[in-house]
Enzyme design. Structure first.
Site: not given
Ligand code: SF4
Length: 347
Positions: A89, A102, A109, A113, A116, A156-157, A213, A291
């Site tokens: 996406e 974006c 990933c 998290c 997520c 993804g990271e 983050s 969200n």
């Molecule tokens: S790093 Fe980003 S995409 Fe990967 S699990 Fe965490 S929030 Fe989700």
């Protein structure tokens, strides 16, 4: 067939020589692709027809297949299918006076998290450089206004796909490429300490914007929300960021997703202020109201609580912004991108 968007100019010049073409033809071809966003060799009219036909036989200009587009007031979410059948996406966000794209950097990933949706599928694979650049080209082709801002904040990271992202950035910021300003390219990471240090020493990546983050003010809570924190501890992360060489006219963005009754209390706002205030010239804080995702047990706090959290940070003179996620209505906001959304896999 070879993919054109996987080559730098230098590499393509060499490849063209191997194919019996003059090296400067590579400049012409990349000019069509990255300045005019032309993806059909036959339309590259300043090349002899015989060259255009030869190139059509050897190269593709993109590999992703657009399969769905969902438009909302503030964003457009695109779904692309990779050659091996994964869905990724990309979200185009309409800001007040510019567009931001974006980009996804991986399918799924590995960071995991808890809040997520992307994490649910685990990591399926890294995207290639070509697949990252394709996202830009394919969206720009159907967008009249130039897209000048790019954030690696999709699936993804990005720092876990360091080489793939690095080369994509090279194509995006080079004069022979898409030619974006480095100031307008942002890498958003979950806080991979070693890779952040590597990025800071990398001549190509060190001028980009860095967003990290944070999401929690204690090691215990951060470990719960972001299991990656077990090996990239909050203390080590903050220490790394404080010591990181960074352009003095810019600030590292600390992203803090506010989740109702998890990390949104006044006490936690004060703890965050305690972490950031001594280095307030180096950071700014982005508060992102969560969200909600139907598959996850977390909720968005009421906006009064979001603004109260912001007020605490501002009372410590910390530059703090509330980022209302664009793209919410199209399920394209941060942490909501997912490789398998059967209900959206519409051809
Ligand atoms: S790093 Fe980003 S995409 Fe990967 S699990 Fe965490 S929030 Fe989700």
């Amino acid at each position: 067939m070879e993919l054109l968007t996987s080559y730098t100019l230098g590499e393509l010049r060499e490849r063209f020589k191997e194919l019996g073409l003059e090296a400067y033809r590579a400049n012409q071809v990349l000019n069509w692709l990255y300045k005019k966003f032309e993806v059909d060799f036959l339309n590259m009219t300043d090349l002899p027809k015989v060259h255009r036909e030869l190139l059509s036989r050897h190269f593709r200009t993109h590999t992703l297949e657009p399969i769905h587009r969902a438009t909302a007031e503030d964003s457009v979410k695109y779904l692309f299918r990779t050659q091996d059948g994964h869905i990724i996406e990309t979200v185009l966000i309409f800001e007040r006076d510019h567009l931001t794209l974006c980009l996804s950097s991986q399918v799924g990933c590995a960071v995991g998290c808890r809040f997520c949706a992307t994490a649910k599928d685990g990591l399926l694979r890294n995207l290639t450089t070509g697949e990252i650049v394709d996202q830009y080209i394919l969206v720009q082709r159907e967008t009249p206004q130039r897209i000048r801002n790019v954030v690696f904040m999709g699936m993804g990271e990005p720092l876990a796909n360091y080489e793939g992202v690095r080369k994509a950035v090279e194509i995006m910021v080079s004069p022979w490429g898409i030619e974006l300003s480095k100031r307008r390219v942002s890498i958003s990471t979950s806080g991979l300490v070693t890779q952040i240090r590597r990025m800071a020493k990398d001549p190509l990546l060190k001028g980009l914007n860095l967003a990290v983050s944070l999401n929690a003010t204690s090691q215990h809570l951060r470990e719960f929300l972001m299991p990656i924190s077990k090996t990239n501890t909050l203390k080590e992360l903050m220490q790394t960021l404080v010591e990181l060489p960074y352009p003095s006219d810019r600030r590292i963005m600390l992203e803090y997703v506010l989740i109702k009754d998890v990390n949104d209390s006044e006490a936690q706002a004060k703890e965050l202020a305690g972490l950031v205030a001594p280095y307030r010239r180096k950071f700014k804080v982005n508060l992102i109201p969560y969200n909600p995702d139907p598959s996850l047990p977390f909720e968005r706090p009421p906006m009064e609580r979001v603004y109260a959290f912001q007020d605490v940070l501002r009372s410590y003179h910390i530059s703090t912004f509330v980022r209302l996620s664009k793209g919410l209505k199209v399920f394209g906001a941060c942490g909501q991108l997912r490789s398998k959304r059967p209900e959206l896999m519409v051809k």
